[in-house]
Enzyme design. Structure first.
Site, PDB file in Angstrom:
ATOM      1  N   SER A   1      -9.742   0.293   7.060  1.00 30.19           N
ATOM      2  CA  SER A   1      -9.169   0.369   5.716  1.00 30.19           C
ATOM      3  C   SER A   1      -8.558  -0.922   5.201  1.00 30.19           C
ATOM      4  O   SER A   1      -8.238  -1.021   4.025  1.00 30.19           O
ATOM      5  CB  SER A   1      -8.106   1.470   5.656  1.00 30.19           C
ATOM      6  OG  SER A   1      -8.726   2.724   5.709  1.00 30.19           O
TER       7      SER A   1
ATOM      8  N   SER B   1      -9.689   2.612   2.890  1.00 34.68           N
ATOM      9  CA  SER B   1      -8.802   3.279   1.960  1.00 34.68           C
ATOM     10  C   SER B   1      -7.923   2.337   1.155  1.00 34.68           C
ATOM     11  O   SER B   1      -7.403   2.695   0.118  1.00 34.68           O
ATOM     12  CB  SER B   1      -7.898   4.249   2.722  1.00 34.68           C
ATOM     13  OG  SER B   1      -7.024   3.525   3.586  1.00 34.68           O
TER      14      SER B   1
ATOM     15  N   LYS C   1       0.856  -1.194   0.000  1.00 31.61           N
ATOM     16  CA  LYS C   1       0.000   0.000   0.000  1.00 31.61           C
ATOM     17  C   LYS C   1       0.889   1.240   0.000  1.00 31.61           C
ATOM     18  O   LYS C   1       1.901   1.298   0.714  1.00 31.61           O
ATOM     19  CB  LYS C   1      -0.902  -0.013   1.240  1.00 31.61           C
ATOM     20  CG  LYS C   1      -1.967   1.099   1.238  1.00 31.61           C
ATOM     21  CD  LYS C   1      -2.890   1.003   2.458  1.00 31.61           C
ATOM     22  CE  LYS C   1      -3.947   2.095   2.464  1.00 31.61           C
ATOM     23  NZ  LYS C   1      -4.806   2.023   3.666  1.00 31.61           N
TER      24      LYS C   1
END
Lengths: 510, 100, 504
Positions: free
Chosen positions: A179, A155, A80
């Site tokens: 997330s 997210s 990420k």
């Protein structure tokens, strides 16, 4: 589609260990897959194929030389973009960091490299991890591999989508209010938020320091456990890192057994506010566990209904301070107003141009919550709610081993559907936020497809702080039961993306 | 309490060093009012007898030995991300305000 | 800028009572910084490093970086708190102070807000006239220093008129303890001297604890002086100003005195004092207005989520308390006796802020008299000429070495003064300078005898006079020998040898 990319990380690790397949082959297969489908999915912000293949070749050499390597050595991984990577762009999905090359690796990234894993690139995310859909990425949204018109969650939608679309066997995510878990829920994958402090936050671009936690994003519970074992552990660079050693999560999966396990269903999160198909699959999963000897009891967590409110005060407050460092002086974007300006004006112009609407919204909100005269009513009160939520957990865990909830209220919604309604967007995290407020660990694993729309549904388990192994036990057990029921992984039922390629590529970033 | 004026939002934007446009201020004023109304709910249960929690996992006295670390950057590394530098220092435009 | 009107000092004191408050920042000399394992430039080993060479990702506030507290800095802070007579908090916490400024890498400063490490103390401060004050301490808290800005362009090198600025983050994150006094009442006309004596006492404490280099000229010790006046016979405190940039002992005293006179002039005319930050200008001996305090000073303090509470154990506190050095005032009384100084001699040392220097110089081997002589004599003269503090010019070790060279007869006082100039100019240690400049007294009797014999031979009349018992005639020969030796001979020894050779 190459068989190599459909293997779990654990299986691929075994094939690599046996010499059946090389890391270069496995890496190339995933790079090929990315080239084929990422135009449609847009899970990646940056792919470093060349460096990945070099790393893979190095692992192959080491293996040939007889080096002892870990279970995941040679296995590709997606990272990420919230984690800084030395010499690899790290933007946290924001324009303000476009082109920045960090001079250091985040601790989880370093650990993954040390374990011999092969970073493929950086995955898309809502800007600074603020969002539940990746629509707030400055670089365009990620698309849900189950339906490219829909959100992949957020997210960490990029990490979840990369794993769900077989671009990577596993990925690293970050979870501040859900997330990791909510994207897992909407993409039919596994996501774990470890106990706060289990995985170092050093090198994770901070959203809300007291809530952020790095964790695994995978397709199987065992893969999550193997990755968890790699990244967890004490880091002296993070003051909040837990010093005590951890038991093996992979062992917990392998020994999974729910006989006698007491599972608490949180009354407040089993309500009409949740989509019917989400609740249906949730209760079916509980019945499966009950049939294996688990005991299902209802528990009450009366303060969970205040959790979102507290979260949307604490997060913006901490974020408003954490994001102050983006000021155009030492790194990142600099925008100079027409005709020049003072450094104050340059900073303000840079932040105006470099931050997206959701980031500005939360910074202003957080600035307000901390400002003179409002602190006690807002931030101070939110910190008290945090105590109350912790007490709810303590009370519940006094009588049960783990808690169970649906991971999120609905299946994946359409891109754009909630973009103009921040409050509706914030409600996505109703079931995931309490764990972040209290620091306890949580896992989301696929529970099936909602009958009404055929989209994935997740079930969340929560355990007391430091009892992450309990999640792998119950998650591993349920996964086995469901696989037997379904006759194979749920992702086998996802659409074949290769037919979507051109269609979505032309459309570009929605 | 949740009544927020455009002037307040402009003041907050100044504190947060964001040069918001008039439209953004207008938009945010309305949104912030709604959001604050929703989050004010915390005060219903945040009674004086409840202690605040700032860290989810209670720990204390986490200290580092006073030894130089291996993560000291070279000047090249330190300046590598700078929008502007003179080779050894970061360059910024003239400063309006004074030190705090 | 128009020069502010000042009221005569005595007149000001007649009309108003001065109330002062002092904030002293002490830079700790730990090896590494407060929250980062970068080398600490406030430690002499790293002082003067090239810009941006003492930084880690933490010092630059790079995304993802996290602070970790330096345990040694906490111990130093506790020791300092104890030496200030403070209570050490059972639990203390760091907080973020949020404001944007380019020298502040994260745009927040990690400091302490409502839970400082130490609070409620008192420091005994003695003035030249013998008055003893108990200065009340409100708190001492830990925080980090900011980086350094250099303003380029414009004429003054100041912030006004600069075209751009350069930022060096070496100092960013240097451990600081900020010591805040409560309002100090009752000093009256002695307020300026008390301010100076207080800071000098803090310096003594920091040095005797060994926790700071405490060199004002390097910014290791920085003082902000709050001054307010209230009309005689009234109760409420007047509006205060905070004077910053007061970087030497002499300027502390001058700045407080200046503010008293300036405020008195305004108040006497019916004006009001603006609550503001003012800047001290050493060159003009004046203060100028800075930033007014306003609603914009909303620092949005909140508990630092990246750091955990500091909860020193009782054992640690007692361990540190047990090894505290003697309090400055008590030590002064003891040293005065031990050194055998007269009241006047001792006051000279104290007023010069040189107590620590003399102590350390004696510890390094000099006699108390020699240590006092060099510090309050030549070094103070040089300091006054250079508008700085004597302590900044030389180290106690250097002075002790100088005194030793004189004691050994290697240097005369006159030569020693030349060597000292070399020390101040940074040419090295006294012995190195003696060597490099070839300044040593000629103590080789052979060389002296040769010169004496030559002089006697060329002045037979003088030789005859000496032999007749007119010893004072030797002066002419001594003068010739000293001249031949370029002054690098001990005149007393030359005299002895002249008489010896003349008789021979």
């Amino acid at each position: 589609m190459s068989d190599l990319i459909r293997l779990s990380a654990a299986e691929l690790g075994e094939r690599l260990a046996s010499g059946d397949v090389s890391s270069v082959e496995a890496t190339q297969a995933h790079l090929d897959r990315i080239a084929a489908v990422d135009g449609a999915v847009h899970a990646f912000l940056h792919v470093d194929g060349e460096r990945a293949l070099e790393t893979a070749a190095d692992i192959d050499r080491r293996r040939a030389a007889g080096d002892r390597l870990g279970a995941l050595a040679g296995v590709p991984i997606a990272i990420k973009d919230v984690l800084v990577t030395e010499g690899m762009p790290s933007t946290a999905g924001s324009r303000i960091l476009q082109g920045w090359l960090p001079p250091y690796d985040a601790t989880p990234v370093r650990l993954v490299r040390e374990a011999g894993m092969v970073p493929l690139g950086k995955t898309n995310m809502d800007e600074f991890a603020m969002g539940s859909s990746t629509e707030h990425s400055a670089y365009g949204p990620t698309h849900n591999p189950w339906d490219l018109e829909r959100i992949p969650g957020g997210s960490g939608g990029g990490s979840a989508a990369s794993v769900a679309s077989f671009e990577a066997p596993l990925a690293l995510g970050s979870d501040t209010g859900g997330s990791i878990r909510q994207p897992a829920h909407v993409t039919g994958t596994v996501g774990v938020k470890p106990t706060y402090g289990a995985v170092s936050r050093y090198g994770s671009i901070a959203l809300a320091s007291s809530l952020d936690q790095i964790g695994p994003v995978t397709r199987t519970v065992l893969d999550a456990a193997l990755l968890h074992d790699v990244i967890a552990g004490h880091d002296p660079h993070d003051s909040t890192s837990i010093p005590e050693p951890w038991p093996s999560m992979a062992d917990a999966v392998r020994r999974a057994d729910v006989a006698g396990l007491r599972i608490g269903v949180v009354k407040q999160l089993d309500s009409d506010g949740f989509q019917a198909g989400v609740r249906q699959r949730f209760h079916e999963a509980l019945e499966l566990l009950e049939r294996q000897g688990a005991e299902i009891v209802e528990v009450s967590a009366p303060h969970f209904e205040y959790a979102i409110a507290a979260y949307y005060l604490i997060l913006p407050a901490e974020a408003s301070s954490n994001l102050a460092k983006f000021d155009s002086v030492r790194f990142g974007l600099r925008v100079t107003p027409d005709g020049g300006g003072t450094v104050e004006q340059v900073m303000a112009a840079t932040r105006e141009a470099g931050f997206g609407p959701e980031v500005k919204r939360r910074i202003i909100l957080g600035t307000y919550a901390l400002s003179a005269g409002y602190y006690d009513a807002y931030y101070g009160s939110a910190q008290k709610v945090r105590t109350l939520v912790q007490r709810d957990f303590d009370a519940a865990f006094a009588s049960v081993d783990v808690l169970a909830t649906p991971t999120a209220p609905t299946t994946a919604f359409k891109l754009g559907e909630k973009l103009d309604d921040p409050l509706a967007m914030y409600l996505n995290d109703v079931a995931t936020i309490p764990a972040n407020l209290a620091g306890v660990p949580g896992i989301s694993i696929p529970a099936g497809l909602a009958p009404e729309d055929g989209l994935p549904v997740g079930i969340q388990f929560l355990a007391p702080a430091r009892e992450d192994a309990r999640l792998y036990n119950v998650g591993g057990a349920l996964e086995q039961l469901l696989l037997a029921e379904w006759g194979g992984p749920i992702l086998d039922r996802a659409p074949d993306l290769s037919t979507h390629e051109l269609l979505a590529t032309e459309e570009g970033a929605v | 309490m949740s009544e927020i004026s455009a002037e307040q939002v402009a003041h907050l934007a100044n504190l947060a060093r964001i040069a918001l446009t008039e439209e953004e201020i207008e938009h945010l004023t309305a949104e912030l009012g709604q959001i604050m109304q929703a989050v004010e709910k915390v005060s219903e249960v945040a009674t004086p007898d409840v202690p605040p929690t700032s860290h989810p996992i209670p720990m204390h006295n986490v200290f580092r030995d006073d030894v130089v670390g291996d993560n000291v950057l070279s000047p090249e590394q330190a300046l590598s991300g700078a929008p502007e530098s003179d080779g050894s220092r970061f360059v910024v435009s003239a400063i309006l305000g004074e030190e705090q | 800028m128009a020069r502010a009107e000042l009221m005569d000092y005595d007149k000001a004191l007649e009309l108003f009572e001065p109330v002062i408050g002092l904030e002293v920042h002490v830079e700790l000399n730990t090896t590494t910084k407060m929250f980062s394992p970068a080398p600490n430039p406030a430690n002499s080993a790293f002082h003067g490093a090239e810009p941006n060479t003492l930084v880690t990702p933490v010092c630059l506030g790079l995304p993802g970086s996290l602070p970790v507290v330096n345990g040694a800095a906490v111990r130093s802070s506790i020791s300092l708190g104890l030496a200030l007579g403070c209570t050490i908090a059972e639990s203390s916490r760091f907080a973020r102070k949020n404001y944007f400024y380019p020298d502040l890498a994260k745009n927040y400063q990690i400091s302490q807000y409502d839970e400082p490490i130490a609070y409620e103390g008192s420091v005994e401060v003695e003035l030249a006239n013998g008055r003893v004050f108990q200065v009340p301490i409100e708190r001492a808290h830990m925080e980090e220093d900011a980086g350094k800005l250099t303003h380029v362009g414009g004429s003054t090198g100041r912030i006004q008129g600069a075209e751009y600025s350069l930022v060096d983050y070496n100092r960013a994150g240097v451990p600081l303890v900020e010591i805040v006094t409560k309002p100090i009442f009752g000093a009256e006309a002695d307020a300026p001297e008390l301010a100076k004596a207080y800071v000098s006492t803090i310096r003594d404490i920091a040095l005797s604890l060994g926790i700071s280099e405490a060199r004002m000229e390097r910014g290791n010790l920085r003082c902000d002086a709050n001054v307010s006046l209230r009309p005689r016979g009234t109760e409420p405190l007047g509006t205060r100003t905070e004077t910053k940039n007061v970087n030497s002992f002499r300027s502390i005293e001058r700045a407080v005195r200046y503010e008293i006179q300036r405020q008195a002039a305004i108040l006497a005319k019916g004006g009001t004092i603006t609550q503001e930050t003012r800047h001290w200008h050493e060159d003009t001996g004046t203060t100028s207005p800075g930033r007014p305090k306003s609603d914009a000073d909303d620092y949005r303090y909140f508990p630092e989520p990246d750091l955990l509470p500091v909860e020193p154990s009782r054992e640690l506190i007692e361990e540190l308390r047990a090894v505290l050095p003697e309090p400055p005032a008590a030590r002064r009384r003891r040293l005065k006796g031990e050194w055998g100084f007269t009241d006047l001699e001792f006051q000279d040392v104290v007023n010069g802020g040189l107590l620590v220097e003399v102590t350390l110089t004696v510890a390094a081997g000099a006699t108390p008299a020699a240590a006092r002589k060099w510090w309050t004599g030549e070094l103070t003269r040089l300091a006054n000429a250079g508008q700085t503090d004597a302590a900044s010019l030389a180290t106690p070790e250097q002075v002790a070495e100088l005194a030793a060279l004189v004691g050994e007869g290697v240097l005369t006082d006159r030569l020693a003064r030349q060597v000292l100039e070399g020390v101040v100019a940074g040419e090295g240690s006294p012995r190195e300078i003696v060597e490099a400049r070839g300044l040593a007294v000629v103590s080789d009797d052979g060389a002296l005898v040769a010169a004496i014999d030559e002089a006697l031979a060329s002045q037979p009349d003088v030789l005859a006079k000496i032999r007749d018992g007119k010893v004072q005639a030797a002066g002419a020969v001594i003068g010739a020998v000293m001249k031949a030796m370029h002054g690098k001979a001990d005149a007393a020894r030359v005299r002895e040898l002249v008489l010896e050779r003349a008789q021979g």
